[in-house]
Design a protein around this motif. Structure first.
Motif, PDB file in Angstrom:
ATOM      1  N   ASP A  73      72.709  60.018  17.876  1.00  0.00           N
ATOM      2  CA  ASP A  73      73.827  60.071  18.879  1.00  0.00           C
ATOM      3  C   ASP A  73      73.629  58.405  19.851  1.00  0.00           C
ATOM      4  OD1 ASP A  73      76.537  60.883  19.458  1.00  0.00           O
ATOM      5  OD2 ASP A  73      75.644  62.105  21.127  1.00  0.00           O
ATOM      6  N   GLY A  74      72.676  58.364  20.169  1.00  0.00           N
ATOM      7  CA  GLY A  74      72.284  57.135  20.902  1.00  0.00           C
ATOM      8  C   GLY A  74      72.676  55.790  20.184  1.00  0.00           C
ATOM      9  N   GLN A  75      72.399  55.516  18.972  1.00  0.00           N
ATOM     10  CA  GLN A  75      72.737  54.795  18.164  1.00  0.00           C
ATOM     11  C   GLN A  75      74.424  54.329  17.879  1.00  0.00           C
ATOM     12  OE1 GLN A  75      69.926  52.889  15.545  1.00  0.00           O
ATOM     13  NE2 GLN A  75      69.924  54.916  14.772  1.00  0.00           N
ATOM     14  N   GLN A  76      75.136  55.362  18.260  1.00  0.00           N
ATOM     15  CA  GLN A  76      76.662  55.247  17.721  1.00  0.00           C
ATOM     16  C   GLN A  76      77.402  54.268  18.768  1.00  0.00           C
ATOM     17  OE1 GLN A  76      77.127  59.654  15.671  1.00  0.00           O
ATOM     18  NE2 GLN A  76      78.228  59.133  17.517  1.00  0.00           N
ATOM     19  N   ALA A  77      76.960  53.784  20.074  1.00  0.00           N
ATOM     20  CA  ALA A  77      77.578  52.936  20.719  1.00  0.00           C
ATOM     21  C   ALA A  77      76.772  51.729  20.944  1.00  0.00           C
ATOM     22  CB  ALA A  77      77.827  53.749  22.239  1.00  0.00           C
ATOM     23  N   ARG A  78      75.710  51.430  20.050  1.00  0.00           N
ATOM     24  CA  ARG A  78      74.922  50.087  20.284  1.00  0.00           C
ATOM     25  C   ARG A  78      74.739  49.567  18.949  1.00  0.00           C
ATOM     26  NH1 ARG A  78      70.341  49.187  22.219  1.00  0.00           N
ATOM     27  NH2 ARG A  78      69.612  48.274  20.023  1.00  0.00           N
ATOM     28  N   GLY A 292      70.535  80.340  29.872  1.00  0.00           N
ATOM     29  CA  GLY A 292      70.030  81.016  28.678  1.00  0.00           C
ATOM     30  C   GLY A 292      69.859  80.282  27.639  1.00  0.00           C
ATOM     31  N   ALA A 293      70.093  78.927  27.543  1.00  0.00           N
ATOM     32  CA  ALA A 293      69.395  78.071  26.422  1.00  0.00           C
ATOM     33  C   ALA A 293      67.998  77.344  26.759  1.00  0.00           C
ATOM     34  CB  ALA A 293      70.460  76.795  26.589  1.00  0.00           C
ATOM     35  N   SER A 294      67.101  77.620  25.927  1.00  0.00           N
ATOM     36  CA  SER A 294      65.922  76.675  25.877  1.00  0.00           C
ATOM     37  C   SER A 294      65.919  75.517  25.575  1.00  0.00           C
ATOM     38  CB  SER A 294      64.929  77.358  24.751  1.00  0.00           C
ATOM     39  OG  SER A 294      64.762  78.916  25.160  1.00  0.00           O
ATOM     40  N   LEU A 295      66.853  74.876  25.047  1.00  0.00           N
ATOM     41  CA  LEU A 295      66.949  73.269  24.670  1.00  0.00           C
ATOM     42  C   LEU A 295      68.161  72.644  25.213  1.00  0.00           C
ATOM     43  CD1 LEU A 295      66.250  74.416  20.863  1.00  0.00           C
ATOM     44  CD2 LEU A 295      64.690  73.511  22.442  1.00  0.00           C
ATOM     45  N   VAL A 296      67.752  71.326  25.919  1.00  0.00           N
ATOM     46  CA  VAL A 296      68.824  70.519  26.077  1.00  0.00           C
ATOM     47  C   VAL A 296      68.386  69.172  25.381  1.00  0.00           C
ATOM     48  CG1 VAL A 296      69.260  71.418  28.460  1.00  0.00           C
ATOM     49  CG2 VAL A 296      67.707  69.886  28.168  1.00  0.00           C
ATOM     50  N   ASN A 297      69.597  68.319  24.956  1.00  0.00           N
ATOM     51  CA  ASN A 297      69.678  67.380  23.995  1.00  0.00           C
ATOM     52  C   ASN A 297      70.069  66.054  24.797  1.00  0.00           C
ATOM     53  OD1 ASN A 297      71.309  65.708  21.446  1.00  0.00           O
ATOM     54  ND2 ASN A 297      69.216  66.518  21.132  1.00  0.00           N
ATOM     55  N   CYS A 298      69.221  65.209  24.541  1.00  0.00           N
ATOM     56  CA  CYS A 298      69.243  63.935  25.445  1.00  0.00           C
ATOM     57  C   CYS A 298      69.099  62.640  24.847  1.00  0.00           C
ATOM     58  CB  CYS A 298      68.524  63.852  26.781  1.00  0.00           C
ATOM     59  SG  CYS A 298      68.162  65.534  27.510  1.00  0.00           S
ATOM     60  N   THR A 299      69.259  61.526  25.640  1.00  0.00           N
ATOM     61  CA  THR A 299      68.751  60.116  24.785  1.00  0.00           C
ATOM     62  C   THR A 299      68.329  59.355  25.979  1.00  0.00           C
ATOM     63  OG1 THR A 299      70.953  58.928  25.545  1.00  0.00           O
ATOM     64  CG2 THR A 299      70.920  60.058  23.318  1.00  0.00           C
ATOM     65  N   LEU A 300      67.349  58.395  25.547  1.00  0.00           N
ATOM     66  CA  LEU A 300      66.526  57.703  26.306  1.00  0.00           C
ATOM     67  C   LEU A 300      67.660  56.782  27.115  1.00  0.00           C
ATOM     68  CD1 LEU A 300      63.562  56.436  24.167  1.00  0.00           C
ATOM     69  CD2 LEU A 300      63.621  58.140  26.300  1.00  0.00           C
ATOM     70  N   LEU A 301      67.318  56.930  28.499  1.00  0.00           N
ATOM     71  CA  LEU A 301      68.262  56.117  29.395  1.00  0.00           C
ATOM     72  C   LEU A 301      69.721  56.768  29.477  1.00  0.00           C
ATOM     73  CD1 LEU A 301      66.718  52.472  29.205  1.00  0.00           C
ATOM     74  CD2 LEU A 301      66.229  54.266  30.524  1.00  0.00           C
ATOM     75  N   GLY A 302      69.997  57.653  28.742  1.00  0.00           N
ATOM     76  CA  GLY A 302      71.448  58.236  28.531  1.00  0.00           C
ATOM     77  C   GLY A 302      72.354  57.182  27.922  1.00  0.00           C
ATOM     78  N   ILE A 303      71.972  56.398  26.965  1.00  0.00           N
ATOM     79  CA  ILE A 303      72.538  55.346  26.076  1.00  0.00           C
ATOM     80  C   ILE A 303      73.475  56.206  24.961  1.00  0.00           C
ATOM     81  CG2 ILE A 303      72.627  53.480  24.204  1.00  0.00           C
ATOM     82  CD1 ILE A 303      69.961  52.507  25.972  1.00  0.00           C
ATOM     83  N   GLY A 304      74.787  56.015  25.003  1.00  0.00           N
ATOM     84  CA  GLY A 304      75.363  56.879  24.060  1.00  0.00           C
ATOM     85  C   GLY A 304      76.957  56.499  24.126  1.00  0.00           C
ATOM     86  N   GLU A 305      77.712  57.334  23.560  1.00  0.00           N
ATOM     87  CA  GLU A 305      79.350  56.567  23.470  1.00  0.00           C
ATOM     88  C   GLU A 305      79.885  56.998  24.728  1.00  0.00           C
ATOM     89  OE1 GLU A 305      81.451  57.319  19.380  1.00  0.00           O
ATOM     90  OE2 GLU A 305      80.627  59.356  19.859  1.00  0.00           O
TER      91      GLU A 305
END
Length: 381
Positions: A73-78, A292-305
């Protein structure tokens, strides 16, 4: 401030008691027209916050993790990263996550030759964490790429809002679209690969008409093949809210709680993926952990669409605020990551960006500077 009408509130309470969901014939509800929740999302106004007055208990899992989608996802806007850049950043993610693998997974595209070269390069490092996982669309062409890549887990985009079902797949309707998803998911199960179902646009979806029956069917397939699955709740437009008292579909706590408690998806199989369009990405991710969720999904420096994804470095610190410990994560690596982006990639980090911006922990106001001279803790977090 708007409140949900009493009839809809009673309907939600009935679902919480599982009065109809446990029936064997509970199925995806086809509708003649798309349910677009215009009471929440009028086109001529910002998204409206609607409360239903129903509060939920906290249910924070004992173990929580961070997952990464910088290379997907972090590559879709750069401009796409080079193989070397992916290898270097993956190494830094490994160092940041520490020996306990608190950055549990990193997600990769599999489409191009370069994508697959990057996967093999990262595999060659031999790191246990972050685990390398793939991503696909619900098509047989993408399924073949997953099969060839030999990943043990693969994400699959499965849009669940009527905005997508009616306008991305015109003429099919809810039941046929969900059936198409399940056909491809079944093939993934047959290979013994763990499917990670990405509920795209969850925060505009008919939760009890589409999401819940979809997950019920997914659970049956999982049991048939003896292969687990994961569910990623995607706040695709960053319109989710971190408050349990807000109404569905915008309430992230309620979305997580419904999947965990009504659909019986275990916490370790439940992940939240946020966007930052309204500055709520971090707050929504924290609320996903808390409810209740064990996982959260992120990108480095929040870079994304658009306005970006949830910044991974922020969730490292949020993890520590919840658990009281970094559990082996090395926060010094965050500075190395920022330096790599600026010096090797040429990415400009805004000076006021939290944690790694050049103005972080710098104060200009005289009264604040005087306070720091008296006690550093007065004006530093």
């Amino acid at each position: 401030m708007k409140y949900l009408d009493q009839e809809k509130r009673r309907e939600f309470l009935a679902y919480l008691r599982k009065e109809s969901i446990d029936l064997p014939d509970y199925d995806v509800v086809d509708v003649p027209k798309p349910k677009l929740y215009k009471e929440f999302f009028p086109w001529d106004k910002p998204p409206l916050t609607v409360f239903d007055g129903i509060l939920l208990p906290l249910k924070t899992p004992e173990k929580i993790w961070i997952t990464d989608t910088t290379f997907r996802d972090g590559q879709q806007a750069r401009e796409p990263y080079s193989v070397k850049q992916i290898l270097d950043l993956y190494t830094l993610l490994h160092e940041l996550g520490g020996p306990q693998g608190k950055i549990l997974q990193s997600e990769f595209f599999l489409y191009s030759k370069k994508d697959r070269e990057a996967v093999e390069a990262c595999r060659s490092l031999g790191y246990e964490y972050p685990e390398i996982v793939g991503w696909m669309r619900p098509t047989y062409e993408d399924f073949m790429l997953v099969k060839e890549s030999k990943v043990e887990e693969c994400g699959m985009v499965t849009p669940v809002s009527d905005y997508h079902i009616f306008y991305k797949f015109p003429g099919l309707g809810r039941q046929k679209v969900i059936s198409k998803y399940l056909e491809v998911i079944e093939e993934v199960f047959k290979l013994g690969i763990v499917p990670r179902v990405h509920l795209e646009d969850s925060t505009r979806a008919d939760v009890f008409g589409v999401v819940v029956p979809f997950i019920k069917k997914l659970t049956k397939l999982s049991r048939r093949y003896g292969v687990p699955f994961k569910v990623r709740v995607c706040d695709t437009l960053g319109i989710g809210l971190p408050w349990d008292g807000a109404a569905l579909p915008r309430s992230v706590p309620k979305l997580i709680w419904v999947l965990n408690n009504i659909c019986d998806v275990p916490s370790e199989q439940l992940e939240f993926h946020g966007h930052n369009d309204f500055h709520m990405g971090v707050a929504n991710s924290v609320s996903a952990w808390l409810y209740g969720a064990s996982l959260v999904n992120c990108t480095l420096l929040g870079i994304g669409e658009r306005a970006g994804n949830v910044p991974l470095e922020a969730m490292v610190f949020m993890y520590a605020t919840i658990k009281g410990d970094l559990d082996g994560m090395n926060t010094r690596v965050i500075t190395k990551i920022a330096q790599y982006y600026e010096e090797e990639i040429g990415y400009s980090i805004p000076p006021y960006y939290p944690i790694v911006g050049e103005n972080f922990n710098i104060t200009w106001a005289g009264i604040h500077a005087d306070g720091l001279l008296n006690n550093l803790e007065m004006h530093l977090p």
